[in-house]
Write an enzyme that holds these catalytic residues in place. Sequence first.
Site: not given
Ligand SMILES: *Cc1c(COP(=O)(O)O)cnc(C)c1O
Length: 397
Positions: A50, A111, A184, A209
């Site tokens: 961890r 999101y 983000d 992604k």
């Molecule tokens: C998918 C996504 C998230 C969340 O991420 P996870 O890996 O699904 O927890 C946050 N911000 C954006 C812009 C996303 O496309």
Amino acid sequence: MKNATHFDSKVVHAGQQAEPVTGAVMPPIFLSSTYAQESPGVHKGFEYTRSHNPTRYALERCLARIEGSALTEEQDPSFGGFAFASGMAAISTTLDLLDSGDHVIAMDDLYGGTNRLFNKVKRRSSGLDFSFIDLTNLELLESSINDQTKLIWIETPTNPMLKIVDLEGIVRIAKNRGIILACDNTFATPALQNPLEIGFDIVMHSATKYLGGHSDVVSGALVTGNEKLAERIRFIQNSSGPILSPFDSYLVLRGIKTLSLRIRRHCESALHIAKWLESHDAIERVIYPGLPSHPQFDIAQKQMTLDGKPASGGMITCIIKGGLSTSKQFLEKLAIFSLAESLGGVESLVEHPAIMTHASVPPEERQTLGIDDGLVRLSIGIENCNDLIKDLEQALS
Ligand SMILES: *Cc1c(COP(=O)(O)O)cnc(C)c1O
């Protein structure tokens, strides 16, 4: 790091070194949860997975370098990069940097899961106060900052409306006021945009992604170039434990190696398809940052670049004429595009935000944001571009 300066080389080598015992070029997947000590407290830098894991470190160091953190190993063992079990775990950890009573300014078009975490969980469990505003309007940002404001949370391009926030403008207004600036960067990726280099404190990714890139792993990331923030994120990551597993760390690291190649194709095909859609009679409106019709086209051209030239990413949002019934038919008829949530993988995906990814956003808010019932979001994959256009053509007709 080797002398790898261009991004194309960084994604392959950044933060990596051959495994010291065997010379393995790719980091082995170290599954061990614990590490033998010679004497109590005497060990090789690894105690418990961890807290530290060699495979996760390899990924975290790579993340740090491709997002532009310059922290050394002495300043932070993983150079300011941190890998999490999901994007949401990374965002949640960022909010844990705050104290109850603090105020957060966030983009209005976010999101769906981020909106839910802020409004339905952290408002209650952490006593945080949130203002959701349209950060494409910088005057609105200026007037929304108060003495309790401790975090500004940006997405650009946003999901699903692909609004572009002027990162330099945010830095100009909010830097050096004791406010953490976090972006983000999931949609743009470090291939196109480096918020840390502009003056942001934290970059976050859903590595599920584009970084992973193959729709086979859920993961998240934070990167900071600030030593103090790195120390605090490390403390929270270890305290609450939302770490990425060794196997998943390996998958994301493997994905990143082709990020540069993939993004080139995503951008090239998406621009071509966006132009094609804009000229199609069945389409009411196309939203793509690389089209002159985009409201923040000028900022996008400056802010998102590949080899110094404008590049606008792989996501396209469009509104199909005829509302819900027509858009549903269109989504059912597509053959190469899979109807699925998520984005950023090698395969093309399409989804309906109002019913799928943004169902957790209240209907009135969806309406204000423009998340129409005829609105669909396309994630352009790396297939042959003409095949994708043919598929769109048959589904639209
Ligand atoms: C998918 C996504 C998230 C969340 O991420 P996870 O890996 O699904 O927890 C946050 N911000 C954006 C812009 C996303 O496309």
